[in-house]
Design an enzyme around this catalytic site. Structure first.
Site, PDB file in Angstrom:
ATOM      1  N   THR A 277       0.826  -1.200   0.000  1.00 24.83           N
ATOM      2  CA  THR A 277       0.000   0.000   0.000  1.00 24.83           C
ATOM      3  C   THR A 277       0.866   1.259   0.000  1.00 24.83           C
ATOM      4  OG1 THR A 277      -0.122   0.156   2.406  1.00 24.83           O
ATOM      5  CG2 THR A 277      -1.737  -1.245   1.332  1.00 24.83           C
ATOM      6  N   CYS A 278       0.406   2.251  -0.718  1.00 22.66           N
ATOM      7  CA  CYS A 278       0.983   3.600  -0.725  1.00 22.66           C
ATOM      8  C   CYS A 278       2.511   3.551  -0.887  1.00 22.66           C
ATOM      9  CB  CYS A 278       0.538   4.333   0.537  1.00 22.66           C
ATOM     10  SG  CYS A 278       0.597   6.121   0.399  1.00 22.66           S
TER      11      CYS A 278
END
Length: 559
Positions: free
Chosen positions: A294-295
């Site tokens: 994620t991210c």
């Protein structure tokens, strides 16, 4: 909706620059201001038309002949007094008319893309700050709170203001610090820390089904904020849901670094992910694992996959999932427009002097990118009404910031300046050139259509960079809400498409809408790639990796 998201969005690694150089620089007059003034001065007819149009509407408003009204979705003016009181109604109408005129000026000046992004940010923030709802004299909720509490709301509001201004990030508190407790009300999915080194703890979650899928799932969280965005309150936890679907789930919990760890860089974090993958392989006796990143964790994991591809070891990864993560930084919103070499050098020098980038500074940048929701909404609640913010697990997690090492910060900023992941071999990981076109494992890419940090169009471009068939899923939510997307919300939808054309807007035009949470779609996609099922293990750990302590472990509690 998509246009607004694109204008406001700013990729996380570019925001790291703004966070390092301080808030004043983002609003200070610069050459963009001068070019906007020059552009407007060169178009007197356009400017005159705007002024005449505004003056005419203000006249109609004064006479009570205007039917202008705030949007039903505008929560600033939901109190009936804003529309039923003739004075307040005229004030709101005048504000909306003036705001519309001001917001058109960057386009009227015919600025280039970078200047338009910069000046739109400035104008939007000024317009939001001047809203009558922020004025304690005009806002009817201020007076109602004053009457309801016999004046005590004023005392409470002043106390809240002093408390928030006394400590970083010096923006209104969005959640009561005591509203949640890590390990008690959030990050509570049963599990254990089964591996720990200087950089990370690896958490294995206890199976909740009689049988589990053979290929395990390893979650690589962002390096800003704690890992438990994937394990919030029960019923809202992505980890809990995946475990309940028969998936073997592991997640990384990064250590909160300090000045001693200033030299931890891309290679340090890449090696740490590799160590976690080795531990997962030993415990599950699986030759490969799914990576779910994620991210900013997605950037690190992508670079690591480039390394594995270069070494011919890509078979260690079964599938690769990128969630709200941007690999191609080109034209990625405000921060990329605001970034230049001088600013990048200042940001790198700032974090190098301390040994780290303070996550609280980044939280401040995030807040100013959505001033209505994250600044002025709490200005009214905390200070004008003297209330405590509502308990919300996402905002509690958002306030639980971490630091970023100086070397990693430098790496992200330099990568953003050169957009190096789009050029084969321009970036390296553990001595290997990174060519994302050589990452040929099946991929699943998730984005949020109203994401203010990672524009969905930028997330989509990962499907063009990775050398595999990608399933792109567009959630109808923002950066965090698209991640925290549990089944059961009747309003939740997502969009999918069997094809991935080069143009993201063409993808959107030909996409179909799915009802509910994309989590369900993801589990279906993953299960077909997770091998046969087997009897769930009776205990956690194994192969010499015994449980060290119960989840959520120790690193997540470091401040």
């Amino acid at each position: 909706m998509t246009t607004a998201a694109d204008e406001l969005a700013a990729p996380l690694d570019l925001l790291l620059t703004s966070a390092a150089v301080g808030p004043l620089r983002r609003f200070a007059p610069n050459a963009a201001w001068a070019r906007m003034a020059t552009g407007l001065a060169a178009r007197p007819r356009t400017l005159g038309h705007r002024a005449t149009q505004l003056a005419g509407e203000l006249g109609q408003i004064a006479l009570g002949h205007s039917d202008r009204a705030p949007s039903r979705r505008d929560r600033r003016f939901t109190d009936a007094a804003w529309t039923q009181n003739p004075v307040l109604r005229r004030i709101v109408q005048a504000y909306l008319a003036a705001a519309e005129t001001a917001e058109a000026l960057p386009s009227d000046a015919e600025l280039n893309w970078q200047d338009k992004q910069r000046m739109t940010f400035v104008v939007d923030n000024l317009v939001e700050a001047l809203a009558p709802s922020n004025n304690p004299v005009l806002n009817p909720s201020t007076w109602k709170a004053l009457i309801d509490t016999a004046g005590l709301s004023t005392v409470a509001g002043a106390r809240n203001l002093i408390r928030d201004l006394s400590t970083a990030p010096r923006v209104p508190s969005m959640v009561d610090p005591g509203a949640f407790e890590v390990g008690t009300t959030v990050a509570v999915t049963p599990g254990a820390v089964v591996f720990r080194n200087e950089v990370l703890e690896l958490i294995q979650y206890a199976p909740q089904t009689a049988k589990v899928r053979t290929v395990p799932l390893l979650i690589v969280p962002p390096v800003i904020n704690k890992y438990y965005v994937v394990d919030l309150a029960p019923g809202r936890s992505m980890v809990e849901y995946f475990v309940q679907q028969g998936q073997q789930v592991f997640t990384i919990s990064w250590r909160n670094p300090d000045a001693r760890h200033r030299d931890w860089d891309f290679d340090t974090y890449g090696a740490a992910i590799l160590a976690a993958m080795d531990a997962v392989r030993r415990i599950t006796r699986s030759g490969s694992a799914h990576l779910f990143a994620t991210c900013s964790g997605g950037i690190l994991a992508s670079m690591l996959l480039g390394h594995l591809a270069d070494r011919g070891e890509l078979d260690r990864v079964a599938t690769f999932t990128l969630a709200v993560s941007v690999l191609d930084q080109s034209r990625a919103g405000l921060a990329s427009a605001a970034l230049d070499e001088r600013m990048a050098a200042a940001a790198i020098a700032s974090s190098a002097s301390k040994g780290f980038l303070d996550g609280r500074a980044l939280a401040e940048v995030f807040a100013w990118l959505r001033p209505t929701d994250l600044i002025w909404n709490y200005w009214v609640n905390n200070y004008l009404q003297g209330r405590t913010p509502a308990a919300f697990d996402v905002l509690f997690w958002n306030a639980d910031t971490t630091r970023m090492t100086a070397a990693l910060h430098r790496g992200f900023v330099e990568q953003a300046m050169t957009n190096s992941l789009t050029e084969p071999g321009a970036a390296t990981m553990l001595g290997s050139p990174v060519d994302l076109g050589q990452v040929t494992v099946p991929s699943y890419v998730v984005a949020g259509i109203t994401d203010h940090i990672c524009p969905w169009q930028s997330c989509y471009r990962s499907t063009q960079l990775l050398g595999s068939d990608s399933r792109f899923v567009l959630s109808t939510a923002g950066h965090i809400a698209s991640m925290v997307n549990p089944p059961g919300n009747p309003k939740a939808t997502y969009q999918v498409n069997d094809a991935n054309p080069q143009d993201p807007e063409e993808w959107l035009r030909t996409a179909t809408t799915g009802q509910g949470s994309w989590w369900v779609d993801y589990v279906g996609w993953l299960s077909g790639r997770s091998g046969r099922t087997k009897v769930a293990p009776k205990s956690l750990g194994g192969a010499g990796l015994d449980p060290i302590e119960d989840a959520p472990g120790s690193y997540v509690r470091e401040s």
